[in-house]
Design a protein around this motif. Sequence first.
Motif, PDB file in Angstrom:
ATOM      1  N   GLN A 226     -41.134  -7.077  35.033  1.00  0.00           N
ATOM      2  CA  GLN A 226     -42.219  -7.726  35.761  1.00  0.00           C
ATOM      3  C   GLN A 226     -43.408  -7.882  34.824  1.00  0.00           C
ATOM      4  O   GLN A 226     -43.679  -7.021  33.984  1.00  0.00           O
ATOM      5  N   GLN A 227     -44.125  -8.984  34.986  1.00  0.00           N
ATOM      6  CA  GLN A 227     -45.312  -9.258  34.183  1.00  0.00           C
ATOM      7  C   GLN A 227     -46.387  -9.827  35.089  1.00  0.00           C
ATOM      8  O   GLN A 227     -46.123 -10.726  35.897  1.00  0.00           O
ATOM      9  N   GLY A 228     -47.601  -9.292  34.999  1.00  0.00           N
ATOM     10  CA  GLY A 228     -48.684  -9.787  35.837  1.00  0.00           C
ATOM     11  C   GLY A 228     -49.945  -8.973  35.638  1.00  0.00           C
ATOM     12  O   GLY A 228     -49.994  -8.049  34.819  1.00  0.00           O
ATOM     13  N   ALA A 229     -50.980  -9.314  36.389  1.00  0.00           N
ATOM     14  CA  ALA A 229     -52.239  -8.570  36.333  1.00  0.00           C
ATOM     15  C   ALA A 229     -52.004  -7.140  36.802  1.00  0.00           C
ATOM     16  O   ALA A 229     -51.133  -6.889  37.640  1.00  0.00           O
ATOM     17  N   PRO A 230     -52.771  -6.169  36.277  1.00  0.00           N
ATOM     18  CA  PRO A 230     -52.573  -4.781  36.712  1.00  0.00           C
ATOM     19  C   PRO A 230     -52.620  -4.604  38.221  1.00  0.00           C
ATOM     20  O   PRO A 230     -51.789  -3.882  38.786  1.00  0.00           O
ATOM     21  N   SER A 231     -53.555  -5.260  38.883  1.00  0.00           N
ATOM     22  CA  SER A 231     -53.648  -5.122  40.333  1.00  0.00           C
ATOM     23  C   SER A 231     -52.387  -5.616  41.026  1.00  0.00           C
ATOM     24  O   SER A 231     -51.940  -5.029  42.024  1.00  0.00           O
ATOM     25  N   GLU A 232     -51.789  -6.669  40.514  1.00  0.00           N
ATOM     26  CA  GLU A 232     -50.553  -7.200  41.092  1.00  0.00           C
ATOM     27  C   GLU A 232     -49.382  -6.263  40.836  1.00  0.00           C
ATOM     28  O   GLU A 232     -48.576  -5.995  41.723  1.00  0.00           O
ATOM     29  N   ILE A 233     -49.293  -5.757  39.608  1.00  0.00           N
ATOM     30  CA  ILE A 233     -48.194  -4.854  39.249  1.00  0.00           C
ATOM     31  C   ILE A 233     -48.236  -3.600  40.119  1.00  0.00           C
ATOM     32  O   ILE A 233     -47.216  -3.165  40.671  1.00  0.00           O
ATOM     33  N   PHE A 234     -49.422  -3.001  40.271  1.00  0.00           N
ATOM     34  CA  PHE A 234     -49.520  -1.717  40.955  1.00  0.00           C
ATOM     35  C   PHE A 234     -49.469  -1.851  42.477  1.00  0.00           C
ATOM     36  O   PHE A 234     -49.061  -0.914  43.155  1.00  0.00           O
ATOM     37  N   ARG A 235     -49.857  -2.985  43.007  1.00  0.00           N
ATOM     38  CA  ARG A 235     -49.789  -3.171  44.469  1.00  0.00           C
ATOM     39  C   ARG A 235     -48.541  -3.910  44.914  1.00  0.00           C
ATOM     40  O   ARG A 235     -48.140  -3.804  46.068  1.00  0.00           O
ATOM     41  N   ARG A 236     -47.926  -4.668  44.012  1.00  0.00           N
ATOM     42  CA  ARG A 236     -46.777  -5.484  44.393  1.00  0.00           C
ATOM     43  C   ARG A 236     -45.649  -5.363  43.376  1.00  0.00           C
ATOM     44  O   ARG A 236     -45.236  -6.353  42.766  1.00  0.00           O
ATOM     45  N   PRO A 237     -45.127  -4.169  43.138  1.00  0.00           N
ATOM     46  CA  PRO A 237     -43.971  -4.065  42.238  1.00  0.00           C
ATOM     47  C   PRO A 237     -42.798  -4.844  42.806  1.00  0.00           C
ATOM     48  O   PRO A 237     -42.572  -4.842  44.019  1.00  0.00           O
ATOM     49  N   VAL A 238     -42.056  -5.520  41.950  1.00  0.00           N
ATOM     50  CA  VAL A 238     -40.991  -6.399  42.441  1.00  0.00           C
ATOM     51  C   VAL A 238     -39.734  -5.644  42.856  1.00  0.00           C
ATOM     52  O   VAL A 238     -38.864  -6.208  43.513  1.00  0.00           O
ATOM     53  N   SER A 239     -39.623  -4.383  42.464  1.00  0.00           N
ATOM     54  CA  SER A 239     -38.416  -3.626  42.793  1.00  0.00           C
ATOM     55  C   SER A 239     -38.729  -2.143  42.806  1.00  0.00           C
ATOM     56  O   SER A 239     -39.773  -1.697  42.298  1.00  0.00           O
ATOM     57  N   ALA A 240     -37.815  -1.380  43.398  1.00  0.00           N
ATOM     58  CA  ALA A 240     -37.958   0.073  43.381  1.00  0.00           C
ATOM     59  C   ALA A 240     -37.944   0.599  41.955  1.00  0.00           C
ATOM     60  O   ALA A 240     -38.623   1.576  41.627  1.00  0.00           O
ATOM     61  N   GLU A 241     -37.183  -0.049  41.087  1.00  0.00           N
ATOM     62  CA  GLU A 241     -37.130   0.374  39.688  1.00  0.00           C
ATOM     63  C   GLU A 241     -38.501   0.259  39.041  1.00  0.00           C
ATOM     64  O   GLU A 241     -38.972   1.191  38.363  1.00  0.00           O
TER      65      GLU A 241
END
Length: 397
Positions: A226-241
């Motif tokens: 996954q690649q994105g802004a920190p806020s997006e990564i930490f609030r919206r992880p794309v998977s349990a992994e």
Amino acid sequence: MTQPETARSEAVGPGTLLVNLTQPSPIPLAAEFRCGPGELLALVGPSGSGKTTLLRSIAGLYRPSGGSIRCGDELWYEAGGQCWSPQRRRVGMVFQDYALFPHLDARANIATALGHLPRDQRHQRAMSWLEMVHLEDFAHRYPHQLSGGQRQRVALARALAREPRVLLLDEPFSAVDQVTRRRLQRELALLRERLNIPIVMVTHDLNEASALADRICVLHGGRSLQQGAPSEIFRRPVSAEVARLIDRPNVFTATLVHGADGPRLAWGDWQLEVTEGLEGYAEGSRLAWYVPESDIILQRADRSSQHQDENQHEDENQHQDENRVRARIEQLVVLGGVSTITLALDHEHQTMRFDMATHTVRRSQLLRGQVVEVSLLATGIHIMGEASQDAIPPEEI
């Protein structure tokens, strides 16, 4: 449903670094990311996930078997074809162990990167770079006479003295103490304002990545997940992994049901309302979902206690009775001004964990073994797709 951002997902401007590398062995790679001029991209992931190999590939020190590397309109590398030398790419690189020449003083170390200038201009330009990193008074000191932070600033000045097209930072602050690390982080943040080149940083420190990076790329096993802004990564992880890799607990599974009030997540005895993300799934689907710590409100029967701050936004207060579930405090660990609370739920083998101000814990008289209720804000619940076995055990991280 949120999907991982890829290197091709947006229009690419001049000077943008584009990396798309693959190989099955000896170091597996399936990584794709981009970094624009003036941006700082942090590569995060466990040891062995290919972060340093990717930096070495960008610098021209390693040649993967597949893929390509571009910087702006220049093709630096293409599998089976073109491969620019490290000198031609003109990449600045800062290593974890500084990599300074021990027999040269600070000014002479920087001068080694100024081969593109006439010899009689190099020492003067080296002094200019030392002034930029506030080390002009240490020009004639050798590496063993400098502190760890000073050596790292010399290494950074040397990397920038090449006037690089791209700056690579490989765990640049990991070898210094915490106070020095924070000082160097502040200096890098200020220095970035004067740079208009892509900066790619490898770090194991998620707080550092969140504070310094414009975007984060999460890696595991050589794959970019996954690649994105920190806020997006930490609030919206794309998977349990991804959630596990960025140390985000509170990942669960539930069953999609449809009732009179619309779609809900059936989770034990509760049916959870979710603001968005349930569209397109069939009745009975087993879905993986995540709730950020900031969207969990811990309550007691006789009072409510917002776990982050008593002055939370009014709209959150209005919704704190939604998705109210019962749990038991399994662990309560006090770490100075912050306490970590772990909740056990009767129907769920996974625990729920979040931090809370210690003064609030004491004022609310919270105790281990106590039965409490938590409200899970519907706006915060994030659906990650159909449940699978992609979650990795914490010991791998």
